[in-house]
Design a protein around this motif. Structure first.
Motif, short mmCIF file in Angstrom:
data_model
loop_
_atom_site.label_atom_id
_atom_site.label_comp_id
_atom_site.label_asym_id
_atom_site.label_seq_id
_atom_site.Cartn_x
_atom_site.Cartn_y
_atom_site.Cartn_z
N THR A 21 0.83 -1.21 0.00
CA THR A 21 0.00 0.00 0.00
C THR A 21 0.86 1.25 0.00
OG1 THR A 21 -1.76 -1.17 1.16
CG2 THR A 21 -1.81 1.23 1.25
N ARG A 22 1.92 1.26 0.83
CA ARG A 22 2.81 2.41 0.90
C ARG A 22 3.51 2.65 -0.44
NH1 ARG A 22 7.74 3.70 0.91
NH2 ARG A 22 8.54 1.57 0.89
N ILE A 23 3.99 1.58 -1.07
CA ILE A 23 4.67 1.71 -2.35
C ILE A 23 3.71 2.17 -3.44
CG2 ILE A 23 5.88 0.43 -4.18
CD1 ILE A 23 7.20 -1.22 -1.93
N ARG A 24 2.48 1.67 -3.42
CA ARG A 24 1.48 2.11 -4.41
C ARG A 24 1.24 3.61 -4.29
NH1 ARG A 24 -2.50 -2.81 -3.86
NH2 ARG A 24 -1.82 -4.00 -5.66
N GLU A 25 1.10 4.10 -3.04
CA GLU A 25 0.86 5.53 -2.84
C GLU A 25 2.06 6.35 -3.32
OE1 GLU A 25 -0.03 5.67 1.33
OE2 GLU A 25 -2.05 4.88 1.03
N ALA A 26 3.26 5.89 -3.01
CA ALA A 26 4.46 6.59 -3.47
C ALA A 26 4.55 6.58 -4.99
CB ALA A 26 5.71 5.95 -2.85
N ASN A 27 4.21 5.45 -5.60
CA ASN A 27 4.25 5.35 -7.07
C ASN A 27 3.21 6.26 -7.70
OD1 ASN A 27 6.34 3.56 -6.95
ND2 ASN A 27 5.16 1.78 -7.61
N ALA A 28 2.04 6.43 -7.06
CA ALA A 28 1.02 7.34 -7.59
C ALA A 28 1.55 8.77 -7.59
CB ALA A 28 -0.26 7.24 -6.77
N GLU A 29 2.26 9.15 -6.53
CA GLU A 29 2.86 10.50 -6.48
C GLU A 29 3.92 10.65 -7.56
OE1 GLU A 29 4.26 11.13 -2.51
OE2 GLU A 29 2.26 10.85 -1.64
N LEU A 30 4.74 9.61 -7.75
CA LEU A 30 5.76 9.66 -8.80
C LEU A 30 5.14 9.78 -10.18
CD1 LEU A 30 8.22 6.91 -7.48
CD2 LEU A 30 8.59 9.40 -7.50
N ALA A 31 4.05 9.05 -10.40
CA ALA A 31 3.37 9.11 -11.70
C ALA A 31 2.82 10.50 -11.95
CB ALA A 31 2.26 8.06 -11.76
N GLU A 32 2.27 11.13 -10.91
CA GLU A 32 1.74 12.48 -11.05
C GLU A 32 2.88 13.46 -11.37
OE1 GLU A 32 -1.06 15.10 -11.67
OE2 GLU A 32 -1.51 13.04 -11.12
N ALA A 33 4.01 13.28 -10.70
CA ALA A 33 5.16 14.15 -10.98
C ALA A 33 5.67 13.92 -12.40
CB ALA A 33 6.27 13.87 -9.96
N TYR A 34 5.63 12.68 -12.86
CA TYR A 34 6.08 12.37 -14.22
C TYR A 34 5.18 13.03 -15.26
CZ TYR A 34 7.22 9.73 -18.40
OH TYR A 34 7.59 9.39 -19.67
N ARG A 35 3.89 13.09 -14.98
CA ARG A 35 2.98 13.76 -15.92
C ARG A 35 3.34 15.23 -16.09
NH1 ARG A 35 -0.70 10.71 -12.84
NH2 ARG A 35 -1.31 8.84 -13.96
N GLY A 36 3.82 15.86 -15.00
CA GLY A 36 4.23 17.26 -15.07
C GLY A 36 5.59 17.44 -15.71
N ASP A 37 6.48 16.44 -15.58
CA ASP A 37 7.83 16.52 -16.12
C ASP A 37 8.21 15.15 -16.70
OD1 ASP A 37 10.51 17.10 -16.70
OD2 ASP A 37 11.15 16.67 -14.64
N PRO A 38 7.82 14.88 -17.95
CA PRO A 38 8.09 13.56 -18.53
C PRO A 38 9.54 13.39 -19.02
CG PRO A 38 6.87 14.88 -20.08
CD PRO A 38 7.01 15.70 -18.83
N SER A 39 10.50 13.56 -18.11
CA SER A 39 11.91 13.41 -18.47
C SER A 39 12.35 11.96 -18.35
CB SER A 39 12.77 14.29 -17.57
OG SER A 39 12.71 13.80 -16.24
N GLU A 40 13.51 11.66 -18.90
CA GLU A 40 14.05 10.30 -18.83
C GLU A 40 14.38 9.92 -17.39
OE1 GLU A 40 14.79 6.63 -20.02
OE2 GLU A 40 14.02 8.19 -21.35
N GLY A 41 14.86 10.87 -16.60
CA GLY A 41 15.17 10.60 -15.19
C GLY A 41 13.91 10.23 -14.42
N ALA A 42 12.83 10.94 -14.67
CA ALA A 42 11.57 10.64 -14.00
C ALA A 42 11.03 9.28 -14.44
CB ALA A 42 10.53 11.73 -14.29
N ARG A 43 11.24 8.94 -15.70
CA ARG A 43 10.81 7.63 -16.20
C ARG A 43 11.57 6.51 -15.50
NH1 ARG A 43 10.82 7.34 -22.32
NH2 ARG A 43 9.04 8.64 -21.91
N GLU A 44 12.88 6.71 -15.29
CA GLU A 44 13.69 5.71 -14.59
C GLU A 44 13.21 5.53 -13.15
OE1 GLU A 44 16.25 2.75 -13.75
OE2 GLU A 44 15.75 3.56 -15.73
N ILE A 45 12.83 6.62 -12.50
CA ILE A 45 12.30 6.54 -11.14
C ILE A 45 11.00 5.75 -11.14
CG2 ILE A 45 11.32 7.91 -9.26
CD1 ILE A 45 13.46 10.04 -9.93
N LEU A 46 10.15 5.95 -12.14
CA LEU A 46 8.91 5.17 -12.25
C LEU A 46 9.21 3.69 -12.43
CD1 LEU A 46 6.48 7.25 -14.48
CD2 LEU A 46 6.20 6.62 -12.09
N ARG A 47 10.21 3.35 -13.24
CA ARG A 47 10.59 1.95 -13.44
C ARG A 47 11.04 1.32 -12.13
NH1 ARG A 47 13.92 3.48 -18.47
NH2 ARG A 47 12.30 3.53 -20.04
#
Length: 173
Positions: A21-47
């Motif tokens: 549950t904790r990781i899902r919530e953190a990943n949701a925040e990361l996905a939202e941040a990625y939508r605002g800044d779709p950089s390669e670094g942010a994509r790696e963090i999502l992976r």
């Protein structure tokens, strides 16, 4: 087995589910941040977040299997077969410095009879040697034994290993 013993396994399941549950919530925040800044670094963090979530889900499944085994057999190790899927764990004493051949022989000796019995109960045959159905967990148990997750699934009339070679190699390196 007493409820005091089972409470440890129930707590492990609850902790593993809370981690998912904790990781899902953190990943949701990361996905939202990625939508605002779709950089390669942010994509790696999502992976990395997705890989962490997959590992946490594996821990939940291992904890649930350990709880069911403890309820059924009084031990966290053994095999469960349900709906064409075999899951469980095994503790094997593998001496430090053992060759891969010796390691495979020790695993085969510890797992072969039980895995063959589960396959027979399912009405199938094994597709590979027993070692191919295992994936090593990091670290050792309190007695210094190697803990191996055992996983397989039925395809037709054959029990196939459900552990990819890349998953096995990732644990060993």
């Amino acid at each position: 087995m007493s409820s005091i013993d089972l409470s440890q396994y129930e707590a492990e399941v609850a902790a593993a589910e809370a981690e998912v549950t904790r990781i899902r919530e953190a990943n949701a925040e990361l996905a939202e941040a990625y939508r605002g800044d779709p950089s390669e670094g942010a994509r790696e963090i999502l992976r990395r977040g997705a890989a962490s979530l997959a590992a946490a889900r594996d821990r939940v499944e291992a904890a649930r299997v350990a709880l069911k085994l403890a309820q059924a057999t009084g031990s966290p190790h053994g095999l469960l077969a349900r709906e064409g899927v075999v899951a469980g764990s095994l503790a094997v004493a593998i001496p430090a410095g053992s060759s891969s051949g010796e390691r495979a022989r020790l695993i085969e000796a510890a797992l072969s009879a039980e895995l063959t019995g589960v396959a027979r109960d399912l009405g199938v045959v094994l597709a590979a040697p027993a070692e191919r159905y295992t994936r090593e967990r990091p670290g050792r148990d309190a007695e210094g034994r190697t803990i191996l997750d055992v996983s397989g699934h039925v395809e037709g009339d054959v029990l196939m290993p459900a552990v990819s070679r890349s998953a096995k190699n990732a644990r060993r390196s």
